[in-house]
Design a protein around this motif. Structure first.
Motif, PDB file in Angstrom:
ATOM      1  N   SER A 173       0.884  -1.158  -0.029  1.00 36.04           N
ATOM      2  CA  SER A 173      -0.136   0.009   0.073  1.00 36.04           C
ATOM      3  C   SER A 173       0.929   1.217  -0.101  1.00 36.04           C
ATOM      4  N   GLY A 174       1.947   1.162   0.692  1.00 32.75           N
ATOM      5  CA  GLY A 174       2.790   2.268   0.673  1.00 32.75           C
ATOM      6  C   GLY A 174       3.569   2.874  -0.769  1.00 32.75           C
ATOM      7  N   GLN A 175       3.683   1.658  -1.604  1.00 34.53           N
ATOM      8  CA  GLN A 175       4.516   1.621  -2.753  1.00 34.53           C
ATOM      9  C   GLN A 175       3.176   2.385  -3.756  1.00 34.53           C
ATOM     10  N   ILE A 176       2.060   1.843  -3.518  1.00 32.82           N
ATOM     11  CA  ILE A 176       0.858   1.965  -4.316  1.00 32.82           C
ATOM     12  C   ILE A 176       0.674   3.626  -4.050  1.00 32.82           C
ATOM     13  N   LEU A 177       0.545   3.874  -2.898  1.00 30.44           N
ATOM     14  CA  LEU A 177       0.345   5.570  -2.636  1.00 30.44           C
ATOM     15  C   LEU A 177       1.448   6.537  -3.292  1.00 30.44           C
ATOM     16  N   GLY A 178       2.709   5.896  -3.114  1.00 28.86           N
ATOM     17  CA  GLY A 178       3.931   6.589  -3.666  1.00 28.86           C
ATOM     18  C   GLY A 178       3.535   7.039  -4.996  1.00 28.86           C
ATOM     19  N   ILE A 179       3.054   5.837  -5.721  1.00 30.51           N
ATOM     20  CA  ILE A 179       3.113   6.025  -7.449  1.00 30.51           C
ATOM     21  C   ILE A 179       1.610   6.846  -7.497  1.00 30.51           C
ATOM     22  N   LEU A 180       0.624   6.621  -6.882  1.00 30.39           N
ATOM     23  CA  LEU A 180      -0.758   7.157  -7.211  1.00 30.39           C
ATOM     24  C   LEU A 180      -0.951   8.553  -6.641  1.00 30.39           C
ATOM     25  N   SER A 181      -0.273   9.011  -5.532  1.00 30.94           N
ATOM     26  CA  SER A 181      -0.442  10.363  -4.894  1.00 30.94           C
ATOM     27  C   SER A 181      -0.209  11.473  -6.109  1.00 30.94           C
ATOM     28  N   PRO A 182       0.885  11.308  -6.561  1.00 24.86           N
ATOM     29  CA  PRO A 182       1.173  12.515  -7.637  1.00 24.86           C
ATOM     30  C   PRO A 182       0.442  12.642  -8.690  1.00 24.86           C
ATOM     31  N   ARG A 183      -0.322  11.385  -8.801  1.00 21.99           N
ATOM     32  CA  ARG A 183      -0.979  11.319 -10.286  1.00 21.99           C
ATOM     33  C   ARG A 183      -2.556  11.698 -10.104  1.00 21.99           C
ATOM     34  N   GLU A 184      -2.755  12.605  -9.675  1.00 17.85           N
ATOM     35  CA  GLU A 184      -4.400  12.885  -9.151  1.00 17.85           C
ATOM     36  C   GLU A 184      -5.221  12.878 -10.314  1.00 17.85           C
ATOM     37  N   TYR A 185      -4.759  13.041 -11.471  1.00 17.70           N
ATOM     38  CA  TYR A 185      -5.450  13.007 -12.772  1.00 17.70           C
ATOM     39  C   TYR A 185      -6.299  11.496 -12.695  1.00 17.70           C
ATOM     40  N   LEU A 186      -5.899  10.558 -11.877  1.00 15.41           N
ATOM     41  CA  LEU A 186      -6.377   9.122 -12.057  1.00 15.41           C
ATOM     42  C   LEU A 186      -7.865   9.104 -10.996  1.00 15.41           C
ATOM     43  N   PHE A 187      -7.750  10.076  -9.944  1.00 17.69           N
ATOM     44  CA  PHE A 187      -8.869  10.151  -9.124  1.00 17.69           C
ATOM     45  C   PHE A 187      -9.446  11.267  -8.496  1.00 17.69           C
ATOM     46  N   LEU A 188      -9.112  12.609  -9.053  1.00 20.87           N
ATOM     47  CA  LEU A 188      -9.629  13.743  -8.675  1.00 20.87           C
ATOM     48  C   LEU A 188     -11.049  13.961  -9.036  1.00 20.87           C
ATOM     49  N   HIS A 189     -11.421  13.210 -10.192  1.00 19.18           N
ATOM     50  CA  HIS A 189     -12.981  13.336 -10.607  1.00 19.18           C
ATOM     51  C   HIS A 189     -13.616  12.337  -9.935  1.00 19.18           C
ATOM     52  N   PHE A 190     -13.284  11.469  -8.772  1.00 24.12           N
ATOM     53  CA  PHE A 190     -14.206  10.456  -8.020  1.00 24.12           C
ATOM     54  C   PHE A 190     -14.707  11.557  -7.023  1.00 24.12           C
ATOM     55  N   PRO A 191     -15.997  11.081  -6.528  1.00 22.61           N
ATOM     56  CA  PRO A 191     -16.724  11.766  -5.476  1.00 22.61           C
ATOM     57  C   PRO A 191     -15.708  11.797  -4.210  1.00 22.61           C
ATOM     58  N   ASP A 192     -15.059  10.821  -4.087  1.00 22.08           N
ATOM     59  CA  ASP A 192     -14.183  10.677  -2.725  1.00 22.08           C
ATOM     60  C   ASP A 192     -12.724  10.799  -3.103  1.00 22.08           C
ATOM     61  N   GLY A 193     -12.551  11.570  -4.202  1.00 18.69           N
ATOM     62  CA  GLY A 193     -11.166  11.690  -4.801  1.00 18.69           C
ATOM     63  C   GLY A 193     -10.239  13.072  -4.152  1.00 18.69           C
ATOM     64  N   ASN A 194     -10.758  13.621  -3.085  1.00 19.23           N
ATOM     65  CA  ASN A 194      -9.734  14.501  -2.696  1.00 19.23           C
ATOM     66  C   ASN A 194      -8.610  14.254  -2.414  1.00 19.23           C
ATOM     67  N   ARG A 195      -8.071  12.834  -2.043  1.00 20.84           N
ATOM     68  CA  ARG A 195      -6.703  12.287  -1.738  1.00 20.84           C
ATOM     69  C   ARG A 195      -7.131  11.144  -2.248  1.00 20.84           C
ATOM     70  N   ALA A 196      -5.647  10.333  -2.460  1.00 15.87           N
ATOM     71  CA  ALA A 196      -5.484   8.919  -2.776  1.00 15.87           C
ATOM     72  C   ALA A 196      -6.018   8.188  -1.504  1.00 15.87           C
ATOM     73  N   SER A 197      -6.228   7.054  -1.781  1.00 19.17           N
ATOM     74  CA  SER A 197      -6.808   6.210  -0.834  1.00 19.17           C
ATOM     75  C   SER A 197      -6.335   4.600  -1.126  1.00 19.17           C
ATOM     76  N   THR A 198      -6.420   3.720  -0.182  1.00 19.52           N
ATOM     77  CA  THR A 198      -5.933   2.425  -0.453  1.00 19.52           C
ATOM     78  C   THR A 198      -7.166   1.533  -0.295  1.00 19.52           C
ATOM     79  N   SER A 199      -8.258   2.084  -0.082  1.00 17.36           N
ATOM     80  CA  SER A 199      -9.618   1.292   0.084  1.00 17.36           C
ATOM     81  C   SER A 199      -9.535   0.439  -1.374  1.00 17.36           C
ATOM     82  N   THR A 200     -10.199  -0.581  -1.278  1.00 16.13           N
ATOM     83  CA  THR A 200     -10.479  -1.666  -2.418  1.00 16.13           C
ATOM     84  C   THR A 200     -11.377  -0.845  -3.391  1.00 16.13           C
ATOM     85  N   PRO A 201     -12.399  -0.415  -3.210  1.00 20.55           N
ATOM     86  CA  PRO A 201     -13.358   0.131  -3.926  1.00 20.55           C
ATOM     87  C   PRO A 201     -12.398   1.261  -4.607  1.00 20.55           C
ATOM     88  N   PHE A 202     -11.827   2.025  -4.048  1.00 19.39           N
ATOM     89  CA  PHE A 202     -11.291   3.109  -4.538  1.00 19.39           C
ATOM     90  C   PHE A 202     -10.169   2.614  -5.642  1.00 19.39           C
TER      91      PHE A 202
END
Length: 149
Positions: free
Chosen positions: A102-131
């Motif tokens: 999860s740390g490695q995933i967050l390290g790659i995902l966090s600076p790539r906000e374009y992958l999740f900012l449009h999600f209703p809960d996309g104000n920050r990267a998360s490691t929840s399974t649905p996200f």
């Protein structure tokens, strides 16, 4: 993305001296212009100008293209790694020892906000399974876009 383009067109459409130099993507309702023609016009303005305000160096264009190519390659690599980590988990060829998955995933995902900012809960990267499942679904679209670059 289409709603952003519609908003952009409503605000900036018809503006003087605003051009779309993109070669693909959603129509922004701007006058089209190629990057080469922008460099040509700028260099002509530089030759006709007595001031040093406009400095166009065609070597700079080459450097910018190299920087952009390098960025796109790095982004493709990061998305490929993230996809593999999400699909294969601990068995991923990209899994680093000494780092949690999860740390490695967050390290790659966090600076790539374009992958999740449009999600209703996309104000920050998360490691929840649905996200992460939604992120995984987004990755292929962006890889397809970057593949053509």
């Amino acid at each position: 993305m289409e709603s952003y383009a519609i908003n952009f067109a409503a605000i900036f459409g018809g503006q003087k001296n605003l051009y779309d130099i993109g070669e693909c993507g959603i129509d922004l309702h701007l006058k089209k212009c190629t990057a080469t023609s922008v460099w040509t016009v700028a260099s002509l303005q530089n030759k006709n100008s007595s001031s040093d305000k406009i400095q166009i160096d065609f070597d700079q264009e080459k450097k910018y293209k190299q920087l952009i190519s390098s960025y796109i390659k790095e982004e493709k690599d990061a998305l490929t790694q993230l996809k593999d980590l999400l699909v294969n988990g601990e068995k991923s060829e990209y899994k680093k020892d000494g780092t949690t998955l999860s740390g490695q995933i967050l390290g790659i995902l966090s600076p790539r906000e374009y992958l999740f900012l449009h999600f209703p809960d996309g104000n920050r990267a998360s490691t929840s399974t649905p996200f992460l499942k939604r992120v995984r679904a987004e990755i292929d679209s962006f890889l397809k876009i970057l593949k053509d670059q």
